[in-house]
Design an enzyme around this catalytic site. Structure first.
Site, PDB file in Angstrom:
ATOM      1  N   HIS A 238       0.949  -1.204   0.253  1.00  0.00           N
ATOM      2  CA  HIS A 238       0.448  -0.093  -0.190  1.00  0.00           C
ATOM      3  C   HIS A 238       0.939   1.207  -0.368  1.00  0.00           C
ATOM      4  O   HIS A 238       0.525   2.042   0.706  1.00  0.00           O
ATOM      5  CB  HIS A 238      -1.118   0.402   1.050  1.00  0.00           C
ATOM      6  CG  HIS A 238      -1.975  -1.327   1.730  1.00  0.00           C
ATOM      7  ND1 HIS A 238      -3.054  -1.916   0.316  1.00  0.00           N
ATOM      8  CD2 HIS A 238      -1.885  -2.336   1.798  1.00  0.00           C
ATOM      9  CE1 HIS A 238      -3.677  -2.122   0.830  1.00  0.00           C
ATOM     10  NE2 HIS A 238      -2.750  -3.167   1.684  1.00  0.00           N
ATOM     11  N   ARG A 295      -4.237  17.529   2.174  1.00  0.00           N
ATOM     12  CA  ARG A 295      -2.080  17.965   2.563  1.00  0.00           C
ATOM     13  C   ARG A 295      -1.921  17.997   1.089  1.00  0.00           C
ATOM     14  O   ARG A 295      -3.225  17.820   0.097  1.00  0.00           O
ATOM     15  CB  ARG A 295      -1.792  17.052   3.685  1.00  0.00           C
ATOM     16  CG  ARG A 295      -1.778  15.980   3.130  1.00  0.00           C
ATOM     17  CD  ARG A 295      -1.410  15.308   3.660  1.00  0.00           C
ATOM     18  NE  ARG A 295      -1.156  13.467   3.706  1.00  0.00           N
ATOM     19  CZ  ARG A 295      -0.661  12.323   2.592  1.00  0.00           C
ATOM     20  NH1 ARG A 295       0.186  13.333   1.941  1.00  0.00           N
ATOM     21  NH2 ARG A 295      -0.831  11.362   2.730  1.00  0.00           N
TER      22      ARG A 295
END
Length: 671
Positions: A238, A295
């Protein structure tokens, strides 16, 4: 109303801290760095206008301390804080306290961060906003009966995962109803241990999805735009390995719908600034909301290269209250960009992080279409305290394949001595047929594991290339001198003898592999090597590389970009994107040096196993004087010319250092 930022504190480290400060300084904004004790000599600290130490090496005692960050802002007069990515970038406390103290937080409001902090809550919000969701369950009833019921309703295979988590923790793939109870119990235990929250959700497990994300930008006046998409499907555990923009092989109508859904996502939570909405996309089946990162993303440069926009610049402008000047229809992209993350890690040892000192560093920031966002410098210590990413190498091309080839070439010119890097593995991915043709999936690494494990060079090729790197490194001054004046037999860097070229002996070690080889320099740029253990020789032809200080070699029908760097007795060999270290000993060169200065020196660290001379002895050229054991091999050091031993500075059993004088002698004058 515009509220000017005059001093920006960057609450981060490494390459992202440098990248943010470079843009801020071009906007006339003074920059403050905060650093831990471990980062005191890091490049971002030197680059800043002012720097403040905020604690010990551990991030929990420095970069994750909100109080320390705000104290530094007060001391330096910073009226804005940019959190970068990671650390406190999605921390609601920092955003709230900045607002309370009148400091610009270069990011979204705390409420927007909180809205996306829980995967379950975020999915509920997205459902109301009309953003497509993977079929599944994300409710509050966490009983075993409810999970079995929802699993049957969702269908198999399905994915059980932690609502509060990430990075693969608290995640299980389930393929039948009989597996549900055990998978739920295990995922809850792991979620509690990792995140302190046992809450789970269920999603339909997509067998071969792609990870496609959309970059969005919102101002404080309710205007939101999408800046197109990126594909980040190639991942391990991941964690992204290669990112590119735009995502390849997506129909235009799907691309537009995905962008519009991402804007609805931001609108639903009152978003401000730069953010990324991540989707799972399965060709022919559609796209589904996965999560939103509130972000700036690590991979933002690929979007910058295809749009021509500086995302950090627009983060700062939005934080100051400026309005986005473009309509959605006015935004366009051109070309293609790819990014590779350069990590200090060993792909052939389960990708374990590697520490060490960057004794030598050369980054490919002068190649056409290539950008390097780096956070390190030569001589820097790579510590175990933080993420092992050293830099990002980004390539732009008019087509996807041009960008891909430029990235491969750039990585072949990224050269560091002192730590193991992942760039060889990244190039194996970039050059894989499936990747080159854009057949991407989040399971790419697992599916292609066998072919990606194949080594680029065998033992004999590594030995031959190590010899050539050593030869070029040790003869660079001679070769430069010869090239600068009329070439004669006396300035040629070959092994010419009357009657033809003569072989010379060389001993090498790579890792735990020792070997002895003989080499013939047939003419400038041509030679051959033969290992003692083999009958056949290896031919090498080489020419100078116009893009670096190395050479381009033809070896066994392949073209190899070869570079090198030396630190003490360590020789770094860089062959295309493959790096290794070699130890090389060469008694003939040692003897040649001794003939000139009357000293016989140790060619490397080792132990003296025999001394067969004493002061006053008269010896002929080639007489054995000292035996040295190094690299598990014994090296015989011989008299370079006929003469008399003047002094002996070693004894059997002594440990000696590289370059240490072992014997002095006086050469007999020629009659």
């Amino acid at each position: 109303m515009t509220q000017h930022i005059h001093t920006l504190l960057v609450a981060n480290r490494g390459e992202i801290a440098l990248r943010v400060m470079k843009t801020a300084q071009t906007m006339g904004i003074r920059c403050v760095a905060v650093y831990s004790e471990a980062d005191a000599r890091a490049p971002f600290v030197d680059f800043a206008d002012e720097a403040v130490c905020i604690g010990p090496a551990a991030a929990s005692e420095s970069y994750l301390k909100v109080d320390h960050i705000l104290d530094a802002a007060r001391k330096t007069g910073a009226n804005a804080i940019h959190p970068g990515y990671g650390f406190l970038s999605e921390n609601t406390e920092l955003a709230e306290r900045c607002e309370a103290e009148g400091i610009h937080f270069v990011g979204p409001p705390a409420a927007s961060i909180a809205a996306m902090g829980s995967k379950s809550a975020a999915k509920a919000l997205m459902e109301k906003a009309g953003v497509p969701l993977v079929p599944g369950y994300h409710g509050d009833d966490q009983s075993a009966d409810r999970f079995r019921q929802e699993a049957e309703h969702t269908g198999f295979p399905l994915l059980i995962k932690a609502s509060a988590g990430g990075g693969g923790k608290g995640m299980r793939v389930v393929r039948s109803l009989a597996e549900v109870d055990d998978a739920v119990a295990a995922a809850q235990r792991e979620a509690t241990s990792s995140f302190g929250d046992p809450h789970l959700l269920i999603e339909r497990y997509l067998e071969n999805p792609r990870h496609v994300e959309v970059q969005v930008m919102f101002d404080k006046h309710g205007n939101g735009r999408y800046l197109f998409d990126r594909d980040c499907s190639v991942q391990r555990r991941h964690q992204k390995i290669i990112e590119e923009a735009p995502a390849p092989n997506i129909p235009d109508d799907v691309r537009r719908e995905m962008g519009e859904a991402a804007v609805r996502c931001g609108e639903a939570i009152g978003y401000v600034g730069a953010g990324t909405v991540e989707f799972l996309y399965e060709p022919g089946a559609g796209f589904y909301f996965m999560e939103m990162n509130t972000r700036l993303q690590v991979e933002h440069p690929v979007t910058e290269l295809i749009t021509g926009l500086d995302l950090v610049e627009w983060q700062l402008k939005v934080a100051q209250g400026e309005t986005l000047p473009w309509s959605q229809d006015a935004l366009h992209y051109s070309g293609h960009a790819m990014e590779a993350r350069v990590y200090a890690e060993d792909p052939d040892n389960d990708f374990l992080p590697v520490t060490g000192t960057l004794f030598s560093l050369s980054e490919p920031d002068n190649l056409p279409g290539v950008r390097v966002d780096s956070g390190v410098c030569q001589g820097q210590e790579i510590t175990p305290w933080y993420d092992p990413m050293l830099a990002k190498v980004i390539a732009y091309g008019h087509t996807r394949d041009e960008a891909r080839q430029r990235l491969v070439d750039a990585l072949a010119h990224y050269r560091a001595l002192g730590v193991t890097l992942n760039i060889d593995y990244v190039c194996r991915v970039l050059e894989h047929t499936e990747f080159a043709e854009g057949r991407l999936t989040t399971h790419f690494i697992e599916q292609q594991a066998d072919s990606l494990a194949k080594q680029a060079f065998d033992h004999r090729e590594q030995m031959a290339l190590s010899w050539l790197a050593w030869y070029r490194a040790t003869n660079s001054a001679l070769l430069a001198e010869a090239a600068s004046r009329w070439t004669s037999p006396w300035t040629a860097g070959d092994s010419y003898r009357l009657g033809g070229p003569c072989s010379q002996r060389c001993e090498l070690r790579i890792g735990s592999e020792d070997d002895t080889l003989h080499y013939w320099l047939e003419s400038t740029g041509h030679g051959k090597v033969q290992l003692d253990s083999e009958d056949r020789s290896i031919a090498l032809n080489w020419r100078d590389d116009p893009d670096s200080d190395g050479v381009i070699v033809r070896l066994n029908g392949r073209t190899v970009k070869l570079g090198w760097a030396a630190h003490g007795e360590r020789l770094g060999v860089f062959a295309n994107a493959v790096h290794w270290e070699a130890l090389v000993n060469h008694p003939e060169e040692q003897a040649g040096d001794a003939a000139g200065d009357g000293q016989l020196k140790a060619p490397m660290h080792g132990r003296i196993t025999a001394v067969s001379c004493q002061p006053g002895d008269t010896v002929d050229a080639g007489t054995s004087l000292v035996a040295l054991e190094a690299m598990k091999m014994e090296h015989t050091l011989r008299a370079p010319v006929k003469g008399t031993i003047a002094a002996v500075h070693c004894n059997e059993g002594d440990n000696v250092g590289s370059g240490q004088v072992l014997v002095e002698f006086e050469a007999e004058e020629a009659s």
